[in-house]
Design an enzyme around this catalytic site. Structure first.
Site, PDB file in Angstrom:
ATOM      1  N   ASN A   9       4.578  -1.794   2.253  1.00  0.00           N
ATOM      2  CA  ASN A   9       4.192  -2.002   0.856  1.00  0.00           C
ATOM      3  C   ASN A   9       3.299  -0.834   0.443  1.00  0.00           C
ATOM      4  O   ASN A   9       2.130  -0.775   0.816  1.00  0.00           O
ATOM      5  CB  ASN A   9       3.435  -3.344   0.757  1.00  0.00           C
ATOM      6  CG  ASN A   9       2.847  -3.578  -0.619  1.00  0.00           C
ATOM      7  OD1 ASN A   9       3.157  -2.861  -1.583  1.00  0.00           O
ATOM      8  ND2 ASN A   9       1.986  -4.589  -0.727  1.00  0.00           N
ATOM      9  N   TRP A  10       3.879   0.080  -0.325  1.00  0.00           N
ATOM     10  CA  TRP A  10       3.142   1.304  -0.685  1.00  0.00           C
ATOM     11  C   TRP A  10       2.052   1.045  -1.726  1.00  0.00           C
ATOM     12  O   TRP A  10       1.229   1.934  -1.986  1.00  0.00           O
ATOM     13  CB  TRP A  10       4.099   2.354  -1.248  1.00  0.00           C
ATOM     14  CG  TRP A  10       5.134   2.869  -0.302  1.00  0.00           C
ATOM     15  CD1 TRP A  10       5.534   2.325   0.894  1.00  0.00           C
ATOM     16  CD2 TRP A  10       5.928   4.049  -0.480  1.00  0.00           C
ATOM     17  NE1 TRP A  10       6.526   3.092   1.450  1.00  0.00           N
ATOM     18  CE2 TRP A  10       6.791   4.152   0.637  1.00  0.00           C
ATOM     19  CE3 TRP A  10       6.011   5.024  -1.484  1.00  0.00           C
ATOM     20  CZ2 TRP A  10       7.707   5.192   0.768  1.00  0.00           C
ATOM     21  CZ3 TRP A  10       6.913   6.057  -1.346  1.00  0.00           C
ATOM     22  CH2 TRP A  10       7.756   6.143  -0.215  1.00  0.00           C
ATOM     23  N   LYS A  11       2.094  -0.105  -2.353  1.00  0.00           N
ATOM     24  CA  LYS A  11       1.146  -0.421  -3.451  1.00  0.00           C
ATOM     25  C   LYS A  11       1.153   0.709  -4.485  1.00  0.00           C
ATOM     26  O   LYS A  11       2.191   1.323  -4.726  1.00  0.00           O
ATOM     27  CB  LYS A  11      -0.258  -0.679  -2.900  1.00  0.00           C
ATOM     28  CG  LYS A  11      -0.230  -1.702  -1.771  1.00  0.00           C
ATOM     29  CD  LYS A  11      -1.578  -2.251  -1.438  1.00  0.00           C
ATOM     30  CE  LYS A  11      -1.453  -3.147  -0.214  1.00  0.00           C
ATOM     31  NZ  LYS A  11      -2.682  -3.836   0.102  1.00  0.00           N
ATOM     32  N   HIS A  96       2.182 -11.627  -3.591  1.00  0.00           N
ATOM     33  CA  HIS A  96       1.176 -10.880  -2.826  1.00  0.00           C
ATOM     34  C   HIS A  96      -0.218 -11.311  -3.286  1.00  0.00           C
ATOM     35  O   HIS A  96      -0.431 -11.586  -4.470  1.00  0.00           O
ATOM     36  CB  HIS A  96       1.370  -9.372  -3.033  1.00  0.00           C
ATOM     37  CG  HIS A  96       0.568  -8.553  -2.079  1.00  0.00           C
ATOM     38  ND1 HIS A  96      -0.769  -8.306  -2.280  1.00  0.00           N
ATOM     39  CD2 HIS A  96       0.890  -7.974  -0.904  1.00  0.00           C
ATOM     40  CE1 HIS A  96      -1.222  -7.593  -1.264  1.00  0.00           C
ATOM     41  NE2 HIS A  96      -0.241  -7.374  -0.420  1.00  0.00           N
ATOM     42  N   GLU A  98      -2.773  -9.721  -3.928  1.00  0.00           N
ATOM     43  CA  GLU A  98      -3.331  -8.911  -5.034  1.00  0.00           C
ATOM     44  C   GLU A  98      -2.756  -9.367  -6.372  1.00  0.00           C
ATOM     45  O   GLU A  98      -3.442  -9.341  -7.393  1.00  0.00           O
ATOM     46  CB  GLU A  98      -3.054  -7.415  -4.770  1.00  0.00           C
ATOM     47  CG  GLU A  98      -3.949  -6.897  -3.654  1.00  0.00           C
ATOM     48  CD  GLU A  98      -3.364  -5.761  -2.825  1.00  0.00           C
ATOM     49  OE1 GLU A  98      -2.409  -5.103  -3.271  1.00  0.00           O
ATOM     50  OE2 GLU A  98      -3.860  -5.539  -1.698  1.00  0.00           O
ATOM     51  N   GLU A 168      -0.022 -13.542   5.122  1.00  0.00           N
ATOM     52  CA  GLU A 168      -1.020 -12.476   4.993  1.00  0.00           C
ATOM     53  C   GLU A 168      -2.383 -13.089   4.699  1.00  0.00           C
ATOM     54  O   GLU A 168      -2.701 -13.373   3.529  1.00  0.00           O
ATOM     55  CB  GLU A 168      -0.631 -11.547   3.840  1.00  0.00           C
ATOM     56  CG  GLU A 168       0.694 -10.845   4.025  1.00  0.00           C
ATOM     57  CD  GLU A 168       0.703  -9.510   3.287  1.00  0.00           C
ATOM     58  OE1 GLU A 168       0.930  -8.485   3.938  1.00  0.00           O
ATOM     59  OE2 GLU A 168       0.459  -9.501   2.069  1.00  0.00           O
ATOM     60  N   GLY A 174      -6.222  -4.916   3.966  1.00  0.00           N
ATOM     61  CA  GLY A 174      -6.948  -3.710   3.564  1.00  0.00           C
ATOM     62  C   GLY A 174      -8.383  -3.674   4.054  1.00  0.00           C
ATOM     63  O   GLY A 174      -9.177  -2.848   3.608  1.00  0.00           O
ATOM     64  N   SER A 214      -3.794  -5.543   7.841  1.00  0.00           N
ATOM     65  CA  SER A 214      -4.307  -4.491   8.724  1.00  0.00           C
ATOM     66  C   SER A 214      -3.481  -4.316   9.997  1.00  0.00           C
ATOM     67  O   SER A 214      -4.036  -4.125  11.079  1.00  0.00           O
ATOM     68  CB  SER A 214      -5.787  -4.739   9.045  1.00  0.00           C
ATOM     69  OG  SER A 214      -6.550  -4.689   7.844  1.00  0.00           O
ATOM     70  N   GLY A 235       0.563  -2.470   4.804  1.00  0.00           N
ATOM     71  CA  GLY A 235       0.030  -1.770   3.635  1.00  0.00           C
ATOM     72  C   GLY A 235      -0.407  -0.366   4.024  1.00  0.00           C
ATOM     73  O   GLY A 235       0.396   0.557   4.139  1.00  0.00           O
ATOM     74  N   GLY A 236      -1.710  -0.210   4.264  1.00  0.00           N
ATOM     75  CA  GLY A 236      -2.301   1.109   4.511  1.00  0.00           C
ATOM     76  C   GLY A 236      -1.537   1.991   5.499  1.00  0.00           C
ATOM     77  O   GLY A 236      -1.316   3.177   5.250  1.00  0.00           O
TER      78      GLY A 236
HETATM   79  C1  PEP Z   1      -0.547  -5.711   2.340  1.00  0.00           C
HETATM   80  O1  PEP Z   1      -1.017  -5.291   1.318  1.00  0.00           O
HETATM   81  O2  PEP Z   1       0.471  -6.429   2.288  1.00  0.00           O
HETATM   82  C2  PEP Z   1      -1.206  -5.374   3.582  1.00  0.00           C
HETATM   83  C3  PEP Z   1      -0.933  -6.088   4.625  1.00  0.00           C
HETATM   84  O3  PEP Z   1      -2.108  -4.318   3.554  1.00  0.00           O
HETATM   85  P1  PEP Z   1      -2.889  -3.688   4.826  1.00  0.00           P
HETATM   86  O4  PEP Z   1      -1.858  -3.465   5.904  1.00  0.00           O
HETATM   87  O5  PEP Z   1      -3.467  -2.416   4.312  1.00  0.00           O
HETATM   88  O6  PEP Z   1      -3.901  -4.688   5.231  1.00  0.00           O
END
Ligand code: PEP
Length: 252
Positions: A9-11, A96, A98, A168, A174, A214, A235-236
């Protein structure tokens, strides 16, 4: 036997040339590889078409990060499921945390999106997860149960066969704090049990349940080794080809 699925997920990251370069690097690295898992990339809307041009001759699949539940109309700034299909998307991330928190999306809105995605032939990556306060207050299972039941309302077994659930925990997204493999496995077992109650055990057994929060190259292997952890939503660590590929290659 469920095949693992790793999605990135590039956000709201990258510009056009960075996006093309990242997706091209992933394609070139994976092209002759006998992949042990499915790989999905979810760039921002503006790069979907370009990403599709790159990945269409590869095994990498394309997903979007959101959509509107209406088919068309006066919804300035929104994008429909059909539009996403028309630029080569097979998946869409819905629910998600967010979107739930910053954009105040309710279970009802997410359910409308899940049903609209399925109707258009898109496969939802349906996210659920508890906050730290909810976990510490002993409400984790209630929260996950409600998100599952409300978000999947009026979805039939055939539709559920197209859905990936992403567990999640909000406190791990994040933040660099990962659920331990045992904490994640416990939640995944609960998700599968609840899917068995909503649908049946056959549907529950087949459903891919990803962990997200994470996930990094140094913790992916032990998370993905768990029986009920069928992949990762990253994500990251998906923003650099090298770290995303390390996670993809950690799939057992
Ligand atoms: C996400 O946004 O779905 C996510 C899991 O982010 P991160 O891996 O950065 O925690």
């Amino acid at each position: 036997m469920r095949r693992k699925v790793v999605a990135g997920n590039w956000k709201m990251h990258k510009n056009y040339s960075e996006a093309v370069s990242l997706v091209s690097d992933l394609k070139n690295e994976l092209i002759n590889e006998n992949l042990k898992c499915d790989v999905i990339v979810c760039p921002p809307f503006t790069f979907l078409e370009a990403a599709h041009t790159v990945v269409k001759s590869s095994e990498i699949q394309l997903g979007a990060q959101n959509m509107h539940f209406e088919e068309k109309g006066a919804f300035t700034g929104e994008v429909s499921a059909e539009m996403l299909k028309s630029v080569g998307c097979e998946y869409v991330i819905l629910g998600h945390s967010e979107r739930r928190k910053i954009f105040e999306e309710s279970d009802e809105t997410i359910n409308k999106k899940v049903r609209a995605a399925l109707a258009a032939g898109l496969r939802p990556i349906f996210c659920i997860g508890e906050t730290l306060e909810e976990r510490e207050g002993g409400k984790m299972f209630d929260v996950l149960g409600t998100q599952l039941k409300e978000g999947l309302k009026e979805v039939d077994a055939e539709g559920m066969g197209k859905i990936i659930v992403a567990y999640e925990p909000v406190w791990a997204i994040g933040t660099g704090k990962t659920a331990t493999p045992d904490q994640a496995e416990e939640a995944h077992q609960f998700v599968r049990k609840t899917l068995g109650e909503i649908f049946d055990d056959g549907v529950a057994e087949k459903t891919v349940i990803q962990y997200g929060g994470s996930v990094k190259p140094n913790n992916a292997a032990e998370l993905l080794a768990k029986e009920n952890i069928d992949g990762a939503l990253v994500g990251g660590a998906c923003l650099e080809a090298e770290s995303f590929l390390e996670i993809v290659r950690a799939a057992p």
